[in-house]
Write a protein that holds these residues in place. Structure first.
Motif, PDB file in Angstrom:
ATOM      1  N   LEU A 128       2.525  10.594   1.496  1.00  0.00           N
ATOM      2  CA  LEU A 128       2.741   9.345   0.776  1.00  0.00           C
ATOM      3  C   LEU A 128       1.505   8.472   0.954  1.00  0.00           C
ATOM      4  N   TYR A 129       1.108   7.789  -0.123  1.00  0.00           N
ATOM      5  CA  TYR A 129      -0.080   6.939  -0.133  1.00  0.00           C
ATOM      6  C   TYR A 129       0.310   5.549  -0.597  1.00  0.00           C
ATOM      7  N   ALA A 130      -0.287   4.518   0.020  1.00  0.00           N
ATOM      8  CA  ALA A 130       0.019   3.136  -0.350  1.00  0.00           C
ATOM      9  C   ALA A 130      -1.233   2.279  -0.224  1.00  0.00           C
ATOM     10  N   THR A 131      -1.473   1.428  -1.227  1.00  0.00           N
ATOM     11  CA  THR A 131      -2.662   0.575  -1.213  1.00  0.00           C
ATOM     12  C   THR A 131      -2.334  -0.854  -0.791  1.00  0.00           C
ATOM     13  N   ASN A 132      -3.357  -1.504  -0.229  1.00  0.00           N
ATOM     14  CA  ASN A 132      -3.287  -2.902   0.170  1.00  0.00           C
ATOM     15  C   ASN A 132      -4.516  -3.615  -0.393  1.00  0.00           C
ATOM     16  N   ARG A 133      -4.265  -4.633  -1.190  1.00  0.00           N
ATOM     17  CA  ARG A 133      -5.359  -5.404  -1.796  1.00  0.00           C
ATOM     18  C   ARG A 133      -5.792  -6.505  -0.832  1.00  0.00           C
ATOM     19  N   ALA A 134      -5.917  -7.718  -1.334  1.00  0.00           N
ATOM     20  CA  ALA A 134      -6.282  -8.906  -0.557  1.00  0.00           C
ATOM     21  C   ALA A 134      -7.548  -8.659   0.257  1.00  0.00           C
ATOM     22  N   VAL A 135      -7.459  -8.801   1.571  1.00  0.00           N
ATOM     23  CA  VAL A 135      -8.633  -8.692   2.439  1.00  0.00           C
ATOM     24  C   VAL A 135      -8.918  -7.246   2.834  1.00  0.00           C
ATOM     25  N   ALA A 136      -7.874  -6.448   2.995  1.00  0.00           N
ATOM     26  CA  ALA A 136      -8.026  -5.090   3.522  1.00  0.00           C
ATOM     27  C   ALA A 136      -8.705  -4.136   2.547  1.00  0.00           C
ATOM     28  N   ASN A 137      -8.264  -4.138   1.288  1.00  0.00           N
ATOM     29  CA  ASN A 137      -8.816  -3.225   0.286  1.00  0.00           C
ATOM     30  C   ASN A 137      -8.864  -1.789   0.801  1.00  0.00           C
ATOM     31  N   ASP A 138      -7.687  -1.298   1.203  1.00  0.00           N
ATOM     32  CA  ASP A 138      -7.627   0.055   1.737  1.00  0.00           C
ATOM     33  C   ASP A 138      -6.405   0.799   1.215  1.00  0.00           C
ATOM     34  N   ILE A 139      -6.356   2.074   1.574  1.00  0.00           N
ATOM     35  CA  ILE A 139      -5.215   2.911   1.241  1.00  0.00           C
ATOM     36  C   ILE A 139      -4.762   3.569   2.543  1.00  0.00           C
ATOM     37  N   THR A 140      -3.452   3.615   2.735  1.00  0.00           N
ATOM     38  CA  THR A 140      -2.878   4.198   3.939  1.00  0.00           C
ATOM     39  C   THR A 140      -2.233   5.524   3.573  1.00  0.00           C
ATOM     40  N   VAL A 141      -2.417   6.508   4.431  1.00  0.00           N
ATOM     41  CA  VAL A 141      -1.887   7.852   4.217  1.00  0.00           C
ATOM     42  C   VAL A 141      -0.833   8.142   5.288  1.00  0.00           C
ATOM     43  N   PHE A 142       0.327   8.638   4.835  1.00  0.00           N
ATOM     44  CA  PHE A 142       1.401   9.050   5.733  1.00  0.00           C
ATOM     45  C   PHE A 142       1.785  10.484   5.404  1.00  0.00           C
ATOM     46  N   GLU A 143       2.136  11.247   6.421  1.00  0.00           N
ATOM     47  CA  GLU A 143       2.753  12.550   6.209  1.00  0.00           C
ATOM     48  C   GLU A 143       4.266  12.327   6.147  1.00  0.00           C
ATOM     49  N   ILE A 144       4.926  12.985   5.213  1.00  0.00           N
ATOM     50  CA  ILE A 144       6.377  12.910   5.121  1.00  0.00           C
ATOM     51  C   ILE A 144       6.930  14.025   6.005  1.00  0.00           C
ATOM     52  N   ILE A 145       7.679  13.608   7.025  1.00  0.00           N
ATOM     53  CA  ILE A 145       8.190  14.568   8.004  1.00  0.00           C
ATOM     54  C   ILE A 145       9.704  14.717   7.858  1.00  0.00           C
ATOM     55  N   GLN A 146      10.343  15.223   8.884  1.00  0.00           N
ATOM     56  CA  GLN A 146      11.774  15.537   8.854  1.00  0.00           C
ATOM     57  C   GLN A 146      12.619  14.345   8.379  1.00  0.00           C
ATOM     58  N   HIS A 147      13.553  14.628   7.502  1.00  0.00           N
ATOM     59  CA  HIS A 147      14.485  13.650   6.928  1.00  0.00           C
ATOM     60  C   HIS A 147      13.788  12.572   6.103  1.00  0.00           C
ATOM     61  N   ARG A 158      -8.942  14.848  -1.824  1.00  0.00           N
ATOM     62  CA  ARG A 158      -7.731  14.907  -1.011  1.00  0.00           C
ATOM     63  C   ARG A 158      -7.600  16.266  -0.340  1.00  0.00           C
ATOM     64  N   ASP A 159      -7.389  16.262   0.966  1.00  0.00           N
ATOM     65  CA  ASP A 159      -7.180  17.489   1.729  1.00  0.00           C
ATOM     66  C   ASP A 159      -5.697  17.870   1.631  1.00  0.00           C
ATOM     67  N   HIS A 160      -5.414  19.038   1.092  1.00  0.00           N
ATOM     68  CA  HIS A 160      -4.024  19.473   0.890  1.00  0.00           C
ATOM     69  C   HIS A 160      -3.265  19.673   2.204  1.00  0.00           C
ATOM     70  N   LYS A 161      -3.958  20.100   3.255  1.00  0.00           N
ATOM     71  CA  LYS A 161      -3.278  20.379   4.528  1.00  0.00           C
ATOM     72  C   LYS A 161      -2.989  19.111   5.322  1.00  0.00           C
ATOM     73  N   THR A 162      -3.944  18.181   5.371  1.00  0.00           N
ATOM     74  CA  THR A 162      -3.791  16.993   6.218  1.00  0.00           C
ATOM     75  C   THR A 162      -3.401  15.745   5.428  1.00  0.00           C
ATOM     76  N   GLY A 163      -3.588  15.785   4.111  1.00  0.00           N
ATOM     77  CA  GLY A 163      -3.329  14.624   3.278  1.00  0.00           C
ATOM     78  C   GLY A 163      -4.436  13.593   3.317  1.00  0.00           C
ATOM     79  N   ARG A 164      -5.376  13.750   4.227  1.00  0.00           N
ATOM     80  CA  ARG A 164      -6.449  12.760   4.400  1.00  0.00           C
ATOM     81  C   ARG A 164      -7.362  12.700   3.180  1.00  0.00           C
TER      82      ARG A 164
END
Length: 182
Positions: free
Chosen positions: A93-112, A155-161
């Motif tokens: 899962l990927y999510a962006t933050n505007r304002a001051v950060a101007n970044d994207i956060t990457v999460f792995e979707i795990i159990q449940h 995008r790295d398929h294995k790590t999501g990074r």
């Protein structure tokens, strides 16, 4: 609140009727909600708080199972969470933050459907309002609205990074990216 509606296309008066509502923390600013490819989980990004809520979807109801954030614990400044998407393989899962950060956060979707933080990476521009993952999951294109650029990440398929490609498309105030077959 998140509102859930019943849909009746045959109704002449009320095509949509409220079925349920789910409260969220006051002032969090619900912005976008996306479902996992298998339909078992929903993910809500909150614009004002930067929180990310994970819901289990069962028996036609959303039940909160986790809450995390798209900002680092040490982050100080305005939060303006913008967009959220799941990789085509349903693993990240990927999510962006505007304002001051101007970044994207990457999460792995795990159990449940819960989330495991993987990466923060600067988007290379100002105000990443929207982004799109190509249908093969190889690239993430980020629309930096206020710097008039679309920045392409590998995008790295294995790590999501994500990794910078140094590829930039100059375009006036991009706000929405969609991949389409012609």
């Amino acid at each position: 609140f998140i509102y859930q509606y019943n849909y009746d296309p045959n109704s002449e008066n009320q095509i949509l009727t409220i079925k349920d509502s789910i409260g969220v923390r006051k002032g969090s600013g619900p912005r976008h909600l996306t479902f996992s490819p298998n339909g078992k989980n929903a993910y809500l990004i909150n614009e004002l708080s930067g929180s990310l809520i994970v819901y289990m979807y069962e028996n036609d109801r959303l039940r909160k199972i986790e809450e995390t954030q798209i900002i680092d614990d040490t982050f100080h400044g305005e939060v303006a969470a913008a967009d959220i998407h799941i990789s085509p393989d349903g693993k990240f899962l990927y999510a962006t933050n505007r304002a001051v950060a101007n970044d994207i956060t990457v999460f792995e979707i795990i159990q449940h459907g819960k989330l495991l933080f993987k990466q923060f990476i600067k988007t290379g521009g100002i105000s990443p309002r929207n982004f799109a993952i190509d249908p093969n999951g190889n690239f993430v294109l980020i629309a930096n609205q206020n710097s008039n650029q679309i920045i392409i990440f590998k995008r790295d398929h294995k790590t999501g990074r994500l990794a910078k490609t140094n590829k930039v498309i100059d375009v006036c105030q991009p706000v929405c990216l969609i991949f389409s077959e012609i």
